[in-house]
Design a protein around this motif. Structure first.
Motif, PDB file in Angstrom:
ATOM      1  N   VAL A 207       0.835  -1.202   0.000  1.00 32.55           N
ATOM      2  CA  VAL A 207       0.000   0.000   0.000  1.00 32.55           C
ATOM      3  C   VAL A 207       0.870   1.253   0.000  1.00 32.55           C
ATOM      4  N   ILE A 208       1.881   1.268   0.864  1.00 28.55           N
ATOM      5  CA  ILE A 208       2.772   2.433   0.928  1.00 28.55           C
ATOM      6  C   ILE A 208       3.514   2.613  -0.389  1.00 28.55           C
ATOM      7  N   ASP A 209       3.979   1.517  -0.983  1.00 25.52           N
ATOM      8  CA  ASP A 209       4.642   1.600  -2.285  1.00 25.52           C
ATOM      9  C   ASP A 209       3.768   2.322  -3.309  1.00 25.52           C
ATOM     10  N   HIS A 210       2.480   2.057  -3.242  1.00 20.59           N
ATOM     11  CA  HIS A 210       1.560   2.567  -4.253  1.00 20.59           C
ATOM     12  C   HIS A 210       1.303   4.062  -4.110  1.00 20.59           C
ATOM     13  N   VAL A 211       1.419   4.590  -2.885  1.00 19.48           N
ATOM     14  CA  VAL A 211       1.019   5.991  -2.675  1.00 19.48           C
ATOM     15  C   VAL A 211       2.166   6.901  -2.241  1.00 19.48           C
ATOM     16  N   ALA A 212       3.324   6.338  -1.907  1.00 18.63           N
ATOM     17  CA  ALA A 212       4.400   7.158  -1.349  1.00 18.63           C
ATOM     18  C   ALA A 212       4.881   8.230  -2.310  1.00 18.63           C
ATOM     19  N   ASP A 213       4.765   7.977  -3.618  1.00 13.84           N
ATOM     20  CA  ASP A 213       5.268   8.961  -4.580  1.00 13.84           C
ATOM     21  C   ASP A 213       4.211   9.985  -5.001  1.00 13.84           C
ATOM     22  N   GLN A 214       3.039   9.939  -4.370  1.00 14.65           N
ATOM     23  CA  GLN A 214       2.030  10.970  -4.644  1.00 14.65           C
ATOM     24  C   GLN A 214       2.572  12.328  -4.205  1.00 14.65           C
ATOM     25  N   ILE A 216       1.271  14.834  -2.874  1.00  7.94           N
ATOM     26  CA  ILE A 216       0.787  15.392  -1.610  1.00  7.94           C
ATOM     27  C   ILE A 216       1.280  14.620  -0.395  1.00  7.94           C
ATOM     28  N   VAL A 217       1.963  13.501  -0.602  1.00  6.23           N
ATOM     29  CA  VAL A 217       2.397  12.654   0.513  1.00  6.23           C
ATOM     30  C   VAL A 217       3.827  12.999   0.911  1.00  6.23           C
ATOM     31  N   ASP A 218       4.011  13.330   2.185  1.00 11.23           N
ATOM     32  CA  ASP A 218       5.350  13.513   2.735  1.00 11.23           C
ATOM     33  C   ASP A 218       5.893  12.134   3.080  1.00 11.23           C
ATOM     34  N   GLU A 219       6.734  11.584   2.228  1.00  8.75           N
ATOM     35  CA  GLU A 219       7.205  10.214   2.406  1.00  8.75           C
ATOM     36  C   GLU A 219       8.082  10.053   3.646  1.00  8.75           C
ATOM     37  N   ASP A 220       8.499  11.170   4.263  1.00 11.09           N
ATOM     38  CA  ASP A 220       9.274  11.090   5.497  1.00 11.09           C
ATOM     39  C   ASP A 220       8.393  11.082   6.738  1.00 11.09           C
ATOM     40  N   ARG A 221       7.082  11.212   6.546  1.00 14.62           N
ATOM     41  CA  ARG A 221       6.150  11.207   7.685  1.00 14.62           C
ATOM     42  C   ARG A 221       4.946  10.315   7.354  1.00 14.62           C
TER      43      ARG A 221
END
Length: 403
Positions: A207-214, A216-221
């Motif tokens: 799930v994270i793989d799928h949305v981390a590069d959006q 609006i997503v802060d991938e560090d939080r």
């Protein structure tokens, strides 16, 4: 409200969603009066009727350009339909459950599309499954890069359950949320027949793989937060993905197998049987199953729900499968702060103290927040005071992410 204690637990569950637009006391009271002394069929029909009425009102509002009213009506209808399905759980899957579930999903997605901050609906592939998922931008922050909370369900529940239980409150606080229906949950269970699995870290990582590069997503939080069985699945996810910077478990559960002996004692097992629950002989298994089959609530919990969600067909397989859900030997893999909730009268929270001690010993910064019956929050998942739960949990998360 309901004449049947069995129906009461299902019918009043959506009252916990009332502060977030998921139900109204008067509506539930009216449904209870309609059901009266009726059985499962009457319960199902009455809640489907409520859902149909809410959809009709929402259609009218949408046609007149009243987007807010239409959104509220569709979203509440999705909960009514889901409530109608609870007594029908089990295999073979009741055709009525599938029809009503599809109405629930259609209503939910219609409501999300009309929000002032629309959600993004999509499917996430995972092995043989397709997980229906929703990215919910924080209110008024749909284009801002902000922390993401991945909300993790428990047994059999749908994305709509998570939306009302935690998603609305988190969005109001400025957090983007991702909700999904994984193995053993929602459409993945109902329509694809894919059961729960202990290695849920693999599910959440996909799930994270799928949305981390959006954008609006802060991938560090990125945060994981689970309720009910998700109180085990969320820490399991944190133990397998270093991108998780905070974990919330409501209630915290380290080892589901640890409670099996106590469960068997309640069914009348001997001390020897309770000490070794994974090796019941034929006679013991048959005797305990007779107790389960003779109690309407137990039969629903264990056979209709437990067997179905775990993909098993007998008590011994159910017990063995349950024991596979454990964090033994994985606690030191958790690298983020963990919050455990503990409601006073929730049996699933009985092991929170020991879980916290084990986490501390493994070097995990751990916080426990208690909820009391005197606060109206002493039941499983603090269901009759989710507002209090969300305030305390999100305050903790604000502080954790503040630096």
């Amino acid at each position: 409200m309901f004449a049947s204690e069995f129906q009461e637990g299902f019918g009043t569950w959506m009252l916990g969603y009332a502060p977030f637009g998921g139900g109204e006391v008067g509506e539930i009271a009216a449904v209870a009066a309609e059901v009266g002394d009726g059985g499962d069929d009457a319960f199902h029909q009455a809640f489907v009727g409520l859902g149909d009425r809410l959809v009709a009102e929402a259609d009218t509002a949408a046609g007149a350009g009243h987007r807010a009213s239409a959104s509220e009506g569709y979203l509440r209808a999705s909960v009514a339909y889901a409530t109608a399905n609870r007594p029908l759980f089990g295999t073979p899957v009741d055709p009525r459950l599938l029809v009503t579930h599809r109405r629930a999903r259609a209503a939910f997605e219609a409501g999300l599309a009309l929000r002032s901050t629309p959600a993004l609906a999509f499917d996430i592939p995972f092995e043989d499954a397709v997980m229906r998922s929703y990215l919910l931008p924080a209110e008024g922050c749909e284009n801002e890069r902000r922390p993401l909370i991945v909300l993790v369900n428990g047994y059999d529940a749908t994305a709509a359950d998570l939306y009302f239980a935690s998603g609305v409150a988190a969005g109001r606080r400025g957090y983007h949320c991702l909700i999904f229906e994984g193995p053993g949950q929602g459409s993945t269970l109902y329509e694809q027949g894919i059961p729960l699995r202990p290695d849920f870290e693999r599910v959440v990582s996909a799930v994270i793989d799928h949305v981390a590069d959006q954008a609006i997503v802060d991938e560090d939080r990125i945060v994981v937060s689970g309720w009910s069985l998700g109180g085990h699945l969320a820490p399991r996810a944190a133990s397998g993905d270093p991108r998780v910077v905070a974990c919330i478990a409501d209630p915290g559960q380290a080892d589901l197998g640890a409670g099996l002996g106590g469960f068997l004692r309640l069914l009348g097992a001997t001390e020897d049987e309770a000490r070794d629950p994974l090796n019941l002989d034929d006679a013991a298994a048959a005797r305990l199953m007779a107790v389960i089959e003779g109690d309407r609530r137990l039969r629903w919990s264990v056979v209709q729900r437990g067997f179905w969600a775990n993909g098993v067909t007998d008590l011994r397989s159910f017990l063995r499968r349950t024991a596979e859900f454990t964090l033994r030997d994985r606690l030191d893999r958790i690298r983020c702060p963990v919050l455990l909730t503990r409601a006073e009268n929730d049996p699933l929270a009985a092991g929170v103290g020991a879980f916290a001690v084990a986490l501390d010993a493994a070097g995990v910064h751990t916080t426990v927040i208690d909820f009391a019956a005197a606060e109206g929050a002493g039941m499983h998942c603090e269901m009759m005071n989710r507002s209090l739960l969300n305030r305390r949990v999100l305050d903790w998360l604000d502080d954790v992410l503040a630096p």
